[in-house]
Design an enzyme around this catalytic site. Structure first.
Site, PDB file in Angstrom:
ATOM      1  N   SER A 251       0.805  -1.345  -0.011  1.00  0.00           N
ATOM      2  CA  SER A 251       0.028   0.062   0.091  1.00  0.00           C
ATOM      3  C   SER A 251       0.878   1.176  -0.014  1.00  0.00           C
ATOM      4  O   SER A 251       2.017   1.325   0.577  1.00  0.00           O
ATOM      5  CB  SER A 251      -0.922   0.000   1.276  1.00  0.00           C
ATOM      6  OG  SER A 251      -0.125   0.269   2.342  1.00  0.00           O
ATOM      7  N   LYS A 252       0.164   2.365  -0.480  1.00  0.00           N
ATOM      8  CA  LYS A 252       1.167   3.546  -0.737  1.00  0.00           C
ATOM      9  C   LYS A 252       1.368   4.127   0.890  1.00  0.00           C
ATOM     10  O   LYS A 252       2.082   5.091   0.893  1.00  0.00           O
ATOM     11  CB  LYS A 252       0.284   4.498  -1.487  1.00  0.00           C
ATOM     12  CG  LYS A 252      -1.059   4.951  -0.880  1.00  0.00           C
ATOM     13  CD  LYS A 252      -1.788   5.916  -1.800  1.00  0.00           C
ATOM     14  CE  LYS A 252      -3.314   6.307  -1.197  1.00  0.00           C
ATOM     15  NZ  LYS A 252      -4.171   6.963  -2.276  1.00  0.00           N
TER      16      LYS A 252
END
Length: 495
Positions: A251-252
């Site tokens: 995930s970012k």
């Protein structure tokens, strides 16, 4: 049978490395069988889809060296290749299912659906929308005639087990009680992903669907739709999800996930593609460094491991170093460096800032260095401020990071609106609020507009530097994070 695979990204943000990972495996499988690889744009989410994002996805995949046989930009016999351009055909298929008794008009309001969810929770059932949703035919016709809004939902068995064949996992069993009555056609007339995906794969003669394992729970719905339509279903293969080093889903919030980030950082596309190829797959001789052509030549889907592959930027840097040293002559190295450093699209926006501050050309390199660097070597001492204590500085950085993670329209104006709203909610002067952001992004409070810098650096690089600054300052403990999240929610409501 000609093998046909596809990748179907949604143009709602930066091009994701997960998209490239799935695209790579689809391309290799198709090429290894002498088949075709198709790119389709799934833009049914009209509120979030943008032309800019679509073009960014195409550009990023091509930068990596991935090419498709059919798509929105190259055409083909099964077009159009954007779902928004096929909108009217989906309604026909949804109505066909209603006529056959496999779907129904649903007029339930959001409030009524909430009651159904709560009732199912209390009964220990899956909270998905299911159960007594249909109305008598007379009521349906009356409401349709009155122009009341509706959606079309598919019918799903209440009991029993759905068995789905998977190339890697064998037979997957999912109880029908866990599968909700999926919306197929939304009230605005646009299809959901589930209907459009099945219809398009059939019409485009897709034979094999290689996709992420997050779609396993949707497989029963898709299999049921193929049965309802009387169509042959493509062979399914659910690839393992990419993971952060801590084993959580990539995930970012924890890792740069945009392909653009790696281009801006100066990675070689061959190395990035090589690294993605190693995500859950290996060459027969187990070597770590290989080209796309070599991967296609030796590709065997059965060599995919179901353990969650770890996407580690440090390991990617190591592999990229091998490519730099072993595959580039000195002349090629200089040519690649020139192409990366002096890209007109990257350099042009900097020129007004550089011209306004430089007296000789040798001033340019130190002033612009932060725009062409990765993580800056900032220290905790650089964040010391006479009006903010360390706790306030960390909150500024964390709140800004969270705000930027939710930002869908990355521009100087939207970023300024975010920080202005936060500074007001936190009752901090803009100058004081911006100090730690300047240091995190530019390495100094004495740079040109940090809003311009962040707009040019892009979302992933900006977020990565804010995360790095928080790490330099020690971040927050788990206990502190919960309290800070509540504060952020309160500030967000005020702003």
């Amino acid at each position: 049978m000609t093998v046909r695979t596809r990748i179907a990204p949604s143009p709602t943000g930066d091009p994701h490395v997960g998209t490239a990972y799935v695209a790579l495996f689809n391309l290799c499988f198709a090429r290894q069988h002498g088949g075709q690889f198709i790119l389709r744009i799934e833009d049914t989410d009209q509120a979030r889809s943008t032309d800019e994002s679509e073009q960014d996805i195409l550009k990023a995949l091509r930068w990596l060296g991935l090419e498709w046989d059919e798509g929105p930009d190259v055409g083909g016999p099964h077009g159009p290749y954007r779902q928004s351009e096929r909108k009217h055909s989906y309604r026909h298929y949804a109505l066909d299912l209603v006529e056959k008794g496999h779907a129904f008009y649903c007029f339930r309001t959001p409030e009524e659906l909430d009651v159904i969810r709560e009732a199912r929770k209390e009964a220990g059932l899956n909270p998905g929308i299911k159960g007594d949703l249909e109305l008598p035919e007379a009521d349906v016709q009356r409401r349709l005639a009155a122009g009341e809004p509706y959606v079309i939902r598919m019918k799903v068995p209440e009991e029993g087990v759905c068995r789905v064949d998977d190339m890697l996992r064998g037979v997957i069993e999912i109880d029908w009680s866990q599968v909700d009555c999926q919306i197929l056609l939304k009230s605005d007339g646009m299809p959901t992903y589930h209907l459009a995906n099945v219809v398009d794969d059939h019409l485009m003669a897709i034979t094999h669907v290689l996709r992420g394992e997050e779609w396993i729970n949707s497989a029963p719905k898709h299999q049921l739709l193929y049965e309802y339509f009387g169509w042959d279903m493509p062979v399914l293969c659910h690839l393992p999800l990419l993971r952060n080093p801590d084993k959580s889903k990539l995930s970012k919030r924890k890792n740069p996930t945009s392909i653009n980030f790696y281009e801006r950082m100066g990675f070689m596309p061959e190395a990035v593609l090589n690294y993605l190829g190693r995500m859950g797959w290996s060459m027969p001789d187990e070597r770590e460094k290989f080209s796309l052509a070599e991967m296609v030549e030796h590709f065997d889907i059965q060599r995919v491991s179901l353990g969650g592959p770890i996407f580690d930027v440090e390991k990617l840097r190591w592999l990229n170093g091998l490519w730099l040293r072993e595959n580039l002559s000195d002349e090629q190295f200089m040519a690649r460096l020139k192409d990366w450093w002096f890209r007109p699209e990257a350099l042009a926006p900097l020129v007004p800032h550089l011209k306004g501050r430089a007296e000789v050309f040798s001033d340019v390199a130190p002033m612009a260095a932060f725009m062409f660097s990765g993580m800056l070597g900032v220290t905790a001492e650089q964040f010391v401020h006479n009006k903010l204590d360390e706790s306030e500085i960390k909150r500024v950085l964390q709140f800004t990071l969270w705000r930027f993670e939710a930002q869908r329209h990355w521009s100087k104006e939207t970023l300024f609106a975010d920080v202005k709203a936060l500074s007001k909610a936190m009752e901090l002067k803009m100058g004081d609020f911006m100090f730690p952001i300047f240091v995190a992004i530019a390495g100094t409070p004495n740079s040109w507009s940090v809003m311009d810098s962040m707009a040019m650096l892009g979302p992933d690089m900006t977020r990565a530097r804010l995360r790095h600054a928080l790490e330099v300052l020690g971040g927050f403990s788990k206990k502190e994070t919960k309290r800070v999240e509540k504060e952020f929610a309160a500030f967000s409501s005020l702003s």
